[in-house]
Design an enzyme around this catalytic site. Structure first.
Site, PDB file in Angstrom:
ATOM      1  N   ARG A 219      96.832  30.042  75.526  1.00 32.85           N
ATOM      2  CA  ARG A 219      97.197  29.277  76.701  1.00 32.85           C
ATOM      3  C   ARG A 219      97.001  27.780  76.469  1.00 32.85           C
ATOM      4  O   ARG A 219      97.787  26.953  76.947  1.00 32.85           O
ATOM      5  CB  ARG A 219      96.439  29.814  77.915  1.00 32.85           C
ATOM      6  CG  ARG A 219      97.004  31.187  78.316  1.00 32.85           C
ATOM      7  CD  ARG A 219      96.154  31.960  79.278  1.00 32.85           C
ATOM      8  NE  ARG A 219      96.352  31.630  80.684  1.00 32.85           N
ATOM      9  CZ  ARG A 219      97.437  31.930  81.395  1.00 32.85           C
ATOM     10  NH1 ARG A 219      98.450  32.567  80.854  1.00 32.85           N
ATOM     11  NH2 ARG A 219      97.502  31.582  82.664  1.00 32.85           N
TER      12      ARG A 219
ATOM     13  N   ASP B  16     103.157  31.675  83.613  1.00 34.37           N
ATOM     14  CA  ASP B  16     102.590  31.005  84.786  1.00 34.37           C
ATOM     15  C   ASP B  16     102.306  29.530  84.521  1.00 34.37           C
ATOM     16  O   ASP B  16     102.510  28.689  85.398  1.00 34.37           O
ATOM     17  CB  ASP B  16     101.328  31.731  85.273  1.00 34.37           C
ATOM     18  CG  ASP B  16     100.379  32.124  84.153  1.00 34.37           C
ATOM     19  OD1 ASP B  16      99.379  32.795  84.446  1.00 34.37           O
ATOM     20  OD2 ASP B  16     100.643  31.777  82.977  1.00 34.37           O
TER      21      ASP B  16
ATOM     22  N   ASP C 101     100.123  40.373  90.167  1.00 36.06           N
ATOM     23  CA  ASP C 101      99.941  41.193  88.975  1.00 36.06           C
ATOM     24  C   ASP C 101      99.721  42.635  89.425  1.00 36.06           C
ATOM     25  O   ASP C 101      99.238  42.887  90.535  1.00 36.06           O
ATOM     26  CB  ASP C 101      98.713  40.725  88.180  1.00 36.06           C
ATOM     27  CG  ASP C 101      98.980  39.434  87.429  1.00 36.06           C
ATOM     28  OD1 ASP C 101      98.002  38.780  87.007  1.00 36.06           O
ATOM     29  OD2 ASP C 101     100.158  39.085  87.253  1.00 36.06           O
TER      30      ASP C 101
ATOM     31  N   ARG D 226     100.782  50.939  83.833  1.00 36.69           N
ATOM     32  CA  ARG D 226      99.729  51.154  84.833  1.00 36.69           C
ATOM     33  C   ARG D 226     100.332  51.654  86.128  1.00 36.69           C
ATOM     34  O   ARG D 226     100.063  51.129  87.202  1.00 36.69           O
ATOM     35  CB  ARG D 226      98.949  49.853  85.072  1.00 36.69           C
ATOM     36  CG  ARG D 226      98.075  49.490  83.877  1.00 36.69           C
ATOM     37  CD  ARG D 226      97.048  48.453  84.189  1.00 36.69           C
ATOM     38  NE  ARG D 226      97.614  47.121  84.421  1.00 36.69           N
ATOM     39  CZ  ARG D 226      96.943  45.996  84.223  1.00 36.69           C
ATOM     40  NH1 ARG D 226      95.708  46.036  83.756  1.00 36.69           N
ATOM     41  NH2 ARG D 226      97.497  44.824  84.498  1.00 36.69           N
TER      42      ARG D 226
END
Lengths: 330, 330
Positions: A292, A244, A149, A74
């Site tokens: 997660r 994280d 991010d 990106r």
């Protein structure tokens, strides 16, 4: 005795004494002068320094932070965000973690569009790993890290405020995205956000994690992370996720307190839809949230216990954007 | 040797030994039993205890607070508020500072309407002084004081949350009403609220005081207040005002940090208009605000400097009343 001294060897002795005395006096004056210059400015009210410091090489590494932004596929968003973040007051340096393996960094283009407010370092990676951004980069000079991010835009006002909050809570992850785990009757943990039931301690909700994709934390935790059990690194590599969550476990274990402090953002935006790359973030994968929850339970195994703690403290900036945010309804 | 011992004096020795051994074993079992009873409950996640503790005499003085409410000429409001505040979880005791000189306390009526959740003590005063409420009352057993004006209603939710915040910031005044001082080019200070210009440190507003008429603070500060220079007490007596400004000076000087932590109330009400006494509070006096600016400058003289510090931290309760208060706009 005195007269005796003066007489022998007489004038020569007297001149040496005079010279010596003069040198001593001059040295004392210089020292006094130096001390005066070193005296601190006496400020009447000791205000937190939120003014923008002139950007010099020597911007204090205590009063500034390093932005670490990992990027994959990106580059258009990265460059858009760099234009925004490079201008944040109190930014010391930017470290771009280049996960585009085999692709050249846009260094030429970057330099051709200089000068830039702060140094930007592109760290070329050899493997596309989520945890690449958690290395203890030698270029890191500040105590504080801002991790973002590569698709998240947070306003300068929010960042300036959150940084000032971090300075008051330096052992915590101070950021904009709260999450929680909950316990279930079976003992298996689940991961989520406000859609999950409140942990049930008094009123309202609780959070037990602050995500590092938009947060300040102490650079020392990067070193701590490298020292974590190999199983933690393996878990993050296996899932390409959960770095994280692992950081929150680390911080909670280290402090014995809630790992994060949530600062409510006034202006936070996800630019994902704006990318031309066609690439959308990892969190769109079907298994993302289940992964997660899986990570939470694996980490509990690895750490032999649940170190995460709940908090319900939400911090906002007094009187910003305007005083209406605290106007007394009395 | 052993057999020798056993034989002399024979059976008598044997029985004594048996008795002695039995006693030792029993004592050891009792000690082990006592130790087991003393073992702490192992909790998996150490949650802050926001649950309502059963109200016993022995409600921990660390986990509860004492409400101190001074009252003058508004007994109807006082009684209305007592009905509300007496039921707040974690309340240990109420101390009513009775400034209605010469008037009987409503003790008979109070007792006739018992039982009450907590003890309420009426402290009869001899002179109607604003600073009566800042005495170090012997009835005060808890570390925490909740001080409320006798016309202010704060919801139980707000109080439970603010108390939990105070427990995390015990050296600060944690409350619902922020104010500030500002410096002027002449060096003279002025007192006010959001209507005054921002102190000019970055964006938004700052506060440098939290008023004690709706706040938690450490009971130790009452003792500190009594030890302040006589000039401070005289100032408060002269103005019948400014005791709260004086307390903020005291706390700021003591901690070297901002004196207060502002918790944004969800539900705070001023019941002034509801009184039948026709009495309206001191703050309606024309000179009220000017007096407070006057007090700020006098206190700076007395303390030979301005100890107040600014903060822009505003704390709210995460996910209360509902999760919309933190829902991510991303």
């Amino acid at each position: 005795r005195y007269f005796h001294f003066c007489k022998l060897p007489g004038r020569v002795m007297g001149i040496r004494l005079l010279r010596f005395t003069s040198v001593v006096i001059i040295v004392l004056l210089l020292v006094a002068g130096a001390l005066t210059a070193l005296l601190p400015n006496i400020k009447d009210d000791k205000m937190p320094n939120l003014r923008r410091e002139p950007k010099t090489q020597s911007q204090s590494t205590l009063d500034s932070f390093t932005l670490i932004m990992q990027t994959y596929n990106r580059t258009d968003l990265l460059l858009k965000l760099l234009n925004h973040y490079q201008a944040i007051p109190q930014l010391h340096k930017v470290i771009v973690v280049w996960n585009n393996i085999g692709e050249k960094i846009p260094e030429e283009m970057w330099n051709s569009l200089g000068p830039h407010p702060v140094p930007v370092v592109f760290k070329v990676q050899t493997v596309n790993r989520m945890r690449n951004r958690l290395q203890n980069f030698p270029e890191l000079e500040t105590k504080a890290v801002l991790m973002m991010d590569d698709d998240t835009l947070v306003s300068a006002h929010d960042l300036a405020f959150a940084f000032s909050v971090w300075q008051q809570f330096p052992e915590h992850i101070v950021g904009f995205v709260p999450r929680k785990h909950i316990s279930t009757p079976s003992g298996v943990y689940s991961y989520g956000s406000f859609e999950l039931q409140n942990p049930g301690f008094g009123n309202g909700d609780q959070y037990s994690m602050v995500l590092i994709g938009a947060a300040f934390f102490h650079s020392g935790y990067l070193e701590d992370f490298q020292r974590q059990p190999e199983a933690v690194h393996a878990l993050i590599d296996e899932t390409q996720n959960c770095d994280d969550i692992a950081m929150n476990f680390l911080v909670a274990k280290h402090t014995g307190k809630p790992s994060g402090v949530f600062v409510k953002p006034v202006d936070i935006r996800n630019l994902e839809k704006d990318t031309n790359s066609g690439y959308s973030g990892m969190w769109h994968r079907a298994e993302h949230l289940l992964q997660r929850s899986y990570c939470v339970n694996k980490l509990v195994n690895i750490y032999d216990g649940m170190p995460l703690k709940y908090s319900n403290i939400m911090i906002s900036q007094f009187g910003f954007p305007n005083y209406a945010n605290h106007k007394n309804k009395m």
